[in-house]
Scaffold this motif. Sequence first.
Motif, PDB file in Angstrom:
ATOM      1  N   ASP A  56      20.477 -18.242  33.648  1.00 42.58           N
ATOM      2  CA  ASP A  56      21.246 -17.417  32.891  1.00 42.58           C
ATOM      3  C   ASP A  56      22.573 -17.544  32.775  1.00 42.58           C
ATOM      4  OD1 ASP A  56      18.677 -16.422  31.451  1.00 42.58           O
ATOM      5  OD2 ASP A  56      18.424 -14.578  32.657  1.00 42.58           O
ATOM      6  N   ALA A  57      23.235 -17.253  33.894  1.00 43.23           N
ATOM      7  CA  ALA A  57      24.536 -17.325  34.288  1.00 43.23           C
ATOM      8  C   ALA A  57      25.043 -18.507  33.912  1.00 43.23           C
ATOM      9  CB  ALA A  57      24.813 -16.862  35.682  1.00 43.23           C
ATOM     10  N   LEU A  58      24.249 -19.691  34.232  1.00 44.17           N
ATOM     11  CA  LEU A  58      24.762 -21.210  33.850  1.00 44.17           C
ATOM     12  C   LEU A  58      24.959 -21.355  32.403  1.00 44.17           C
ATOM     13  CD1 LEU A  58      22.602 -23.059  36.367  1.00 44.17           C
ATOM     14  CD2 LEU A  58      24.939 -22.629  36.457  1.00 44.17           C
ATOM     15  N   VAL A  59      23.944 -20.803  31.644  1.00 44.50           N
ATOM     16  CA  VAL A  59      23.980 -20.845  30.162  1.00 44.50           C
ATOM     17  C   VAL A  59      25.325 -20.285  29.526  1.00 44.50           C
ATOM     18  CG1 VAL A  59      22.833 -20.299  28.018  1.00 44.50           C
ATOM     19  CG2 VAL A  59      21.527 -21.656  29.953  1.00 44.50           C
ATOM     20  N   LEU A  60      25.428 -19.045  29.967  1.00 43.25           N
ATOM     21  CA  LEU A  60      26.563 -18.185  29.540  1.00 43.25           C
ATOM     22  C   LEU A  60      27.814 -19.000  30.155  1.00 43.25           C
ATOM     23  CD1 LEU A  60      27.757 -15.661  28.295  1.00 43.25           C
ATOM     24  CD2 LEU A  60      27.799 -14.600  30.475  1.00 43.25           C
ATOM     25  N   ALA A  61      28.033 -19.730  31.086  1.00 42.96           N
ATOM     26  CA  ALA A  61      29.074 -20.283  31.660  1.00 42.96           C
ATOM     27  C   ALA A  61      29.402 -21.619  30.644  1.00 42.96           C
ATOM     28  CB  ALA A  61      29.055 -20.946  33.033  1.00 42.96           C
ATOM     29  N   ALA A  62      28.357 -22.298  30.556  1.00 38.32           N
ATOM     30  CA  ALA A  62      28.143 -23.594  29.469  1.00 38.32           C
ATOM     31  C   ALA A  62      28.634 -22.998  27.968  1.00 38.32           C
ATOM     32  CB  ALA A  62      26.980 -24.180  29.403  1.00 38.32           C
ATOM     33  N   ALA A  63      28.274 -21.785  27.421  1.00 38.42           N
ATOM     34  CA  ALA A  63      28.562 -21.464  26.387  1.00 38.42           C
ATOM     35  C   ALA A  63      30.034 -21.114  26.203  1.00 38.42           C
ATOM     36  CB  ALA A  63      27.758 -20.111  26.029  1.00 38.42           C
ATOM     37  N   GLU A  64      30.603 -20.664  27.145  1.00 36.18           N
ATOM     38  CA  GLU A  64      32.103 -20.563  27.164  1.00 36.18           C
ATOM     39  C   GLU A  64      32.725 -22.046  26.721  1.00 36.18           C
ATOM     40  OE1 GLU A  64      35.923 -18.605  29.692  1.00 36.18           O
ATOM     41  OE2 GLU A  64      33.767 -18.388  30.357  1.00 36.18           O
ATOM     42  N   LEU A  65      32.258 -22.915  27.212  1.00 35.83           N
ATOM     43  CA  LEU A  65      32.802 -24.315  27.289  1.00 35.83           C
ATOM     44  C   LEU A  65      32.580 -24.824  25.699  1.00 35.83           C
ATOM     45  CD1 LEU A  65      32.724 -25.959  30.697  1.00 35.83           C
ATOM     46  CD2 LEU A  65      34.578 -25.033  29.525  1.00 35.83           C
ATOM     47  N   ILE A  66      31.216 -24.519  25.200  1.00 37.30           N
ATOM     48  CA  ILE A  66      30.688 -24.873  23.971  1.00 37.30           C
ATOM     49  C   ILE A  66      31.539 -24.317  22.879  1.00 37.30           C
ATOM     50  CG2 ILE A  66      28.987 -25.001  22.558  1.00 37.30           C
ATOM     51  CD1 ILE A  66      26.922 -25.285  24.945  1.00 37.30           C
ATOM     52  N   LEU A  67      31.908 -23.161  23.137  1.00 41.30           N
ATOM     53  CA  LEU A  67      32.868 -22.385  22.109  1.00 41.30           C
ATOM     54  C   LEU A  67      34.107 -23.023  21.830  1.00 41.30           C
ATOM     55  CD1 LEU A  67      33.082 -19.691  20.499  1.00 41.30           C
ATOM     56  CD2 LEU A  67      33.855 -18.510  22.559  1.00 41.30           C
ATOM     57  N   ASP A  68      34.587 -23.837  22.748  1.00 41.99           N
ATOM     58  CA  ASP A  68      35.873 -24.423  22.709  1.00 41.99           C
ATOM     59  C   ASP A  68      35.722 -25.590  21.672  1.00 41.99           C
ATOM     60  OD1 ASP A  68      37.105 -23.170  24.434  1.00 41.99           O
ATOM     61  OD2 ASP A  68      36.778 -24.655  26.123  1.00 41.99           O
ATOM     62  N   ASN A  69      34.357 -25.906  21.287  1.00 44.04           N
ATOM     63  CA  ASN A  69      33.969 -27.196  20.174  1.00 44.04           C
ATOM     64  C   ASN A  69      33.327 -26.340  19.049  1.00 44.04           C
ATOM     65  OD1 ASN A  69      34.420 -29.772  21.617  1.00 44.04           O
ATOM     66  ND2 ASN A  69      33.622 -28.499  23.047  1.00 44.04           N
ATOM     67  N   TYR A  70      33.492 -24.946  18.670  1.00 46.22           N
ATOM     68  CA  TYR A  70      33.143 -24.702  17.628  1.00 46.22           C
ATOM     69  C   TYR A  70      34.252 -23.303  16.994  1.00 46.22           C
ATOM     70  CZ  TYR A  70      30.208 -21.287  15.071  1.00 46.22           C
ATOM     71  OH  TYR A  70      29.626 -20.609  13.911  1.00 46.22           O
ATOM     72  N   SER A  71      33.863 -23.451  15.626  1.00 46.21           N
ATOM     73  CA  SER A  71      34.677 -22.624  14.854  1.00 46.21           C
ATOM     74  C   SER A  71      33.853 -22.285  13.647  1.00 46.21           C
ATOM     75  CB  SER A  71      35.811 -23.545  14.279  1.00 46.21           C
ATOM     76  OG  SER A  71      36.468 -22.514  13.308  1.00 46.21           O
ATOM     77  N   TYR A  72      33.502 -21.154  13.382  1.00 47.69           N
ATOM     78  CA  TYR A  72      32.838 -20.720  12.431  1.00 47.69           C
ATOM     79  C   TYR A  72      33.294 -21.191  10.859  1.00 47.69           C
ATOM     80  CZ  TYR A  72      30.770 -17.586   8.721  1.00 47.69           C
ATOM     81  OH  TYR A  72      30.082 -17.010   7.617  1.00 47.69           O
ATOM     82  N   SER A  73      34.631 -20.919  10.731  1.00 51.04           N
ATOM     83  CA  SER A  73      35.194 -21.545   9.392  1.00 51.04           C
ATOM     84  C   SER A  73      35.142 -22.809   9.309  1.00 51.04           C
ATOM     85  CB  SER A  73      36.799 -20.930   9.333  1.00 51.04           C
ATOM     86  OG  SER A  73      37.553 -21.338  10.262  1.00 51.04           O
ATOM     87  N   HIS A  74      35.198 -23.708  10.391  1.00 51.39           N
ATOM     88  CA  HIS A  74      35.106 -25.252  10.238  1.00 51.39           C
ATOM     89  C   HIS A  74      33.885 -25.711   9.861  1.00 51.39           C
ATOM     90  CE1 HIS A  74      35.723 -29.525  11.381  1.00 51.39           C
ATOM     91  NE2 HIS A  74      34.542 -29.414  12.047  1.00 51.39           N
ATOM     92  N   PHE A  75      32.779 -25.242  10.351  1.00 55.71           N
ATOM     93  CA  PHE A  75      31.496 -25.576   9.814  1.00 55.71           C
ATOM     94  C   PHE A  75      31.117 -25.210   8.852  1.00 55.71           C
ATOM     95  CE2 PHE A  75      31.430 -26.667  14.557  1.00 55.71           C
ATOM     96  CZ  PHE A  75      30.859 -28.093  14.521  1.00 55.71           C
ATOM     97  N   LYS A  76      31.559 -23.769   8.338  1.00 56.28           N
ATOM     98  CA  LYS A  76      31.420 -23.218   7.019  1.00 56.28           C
ATOM     99  C   LYS A  76      32.050 -24.319   6.089  1.00 56.28           C
ATOM    100  CE  LYS A  76      31.711 -19.286   4.071  1.00 56.28           C
ATOM    101  NZ  LYS A  76      32.440 -17.919   3.911  1.00 56.28           N
ATOM    102  N   ASP A  77      33.248 -24.582   6.250  1.00 52.45           N
ATOM    103  CA  ASP A  77      33.940 -25.593   5.306  1.00 52.45           C
ATOM    104  C   ASP A  77      33.172 -26.938   5.297  1.00 52.45           C
ATOM    105  OD1 ASP A  77      35.642 -23.614   4.843  1.00 52.45           O
ATOM    106  OD2 ASP A  77      37.366 -24.619   6.367  1.00 52.45           O
TER     107      ASP A  77
END
Length: 126
Positions: free
Chosen positions: A10-31
């Motif tokens: 669980d802690a590893l997934v959360l740490a990974a999610a923090e880095l994945i978030l660097d490659n995510y933008s709601y508005s970008h993918f919505k566009d």
Amino acid sequence: MMLDVLSGIDALVLAAAELILDNYSYSHFKDLGVDESLLVTEETPEAIAKSITLVSFWFNDTDGDSFELSFSAPWDRSHSFDVEFDGGDALCCAVNGSPGTTYTRNSLEGRTCEQMGNLGRLARVP
């Protein structure tokens, strides 16, 4: 040692999610035209962690100190999000394409995580 690593998933997934978030933008993918039901509206590691799916877990050494978690994300079916860990610390996230896309693991081999970090911004809608 490997079982100890797995017990903290669980802690590893959360740490990974923090880095994945660097490659995510709601508005970008919505566009890009991605269905809004596939997008994460709250851009936090916790929200990303709830939406990603762990696809594989690769140990790079027999001690279990160095490993990689690979995730799929509902907003980008063309790429995997591969997070490298060393000593329990998330180091970087590489965005790799699935077969038939421009960005494959082989075409990116030898590049640093920093060089690969922005590829998520180039994601193609399936």
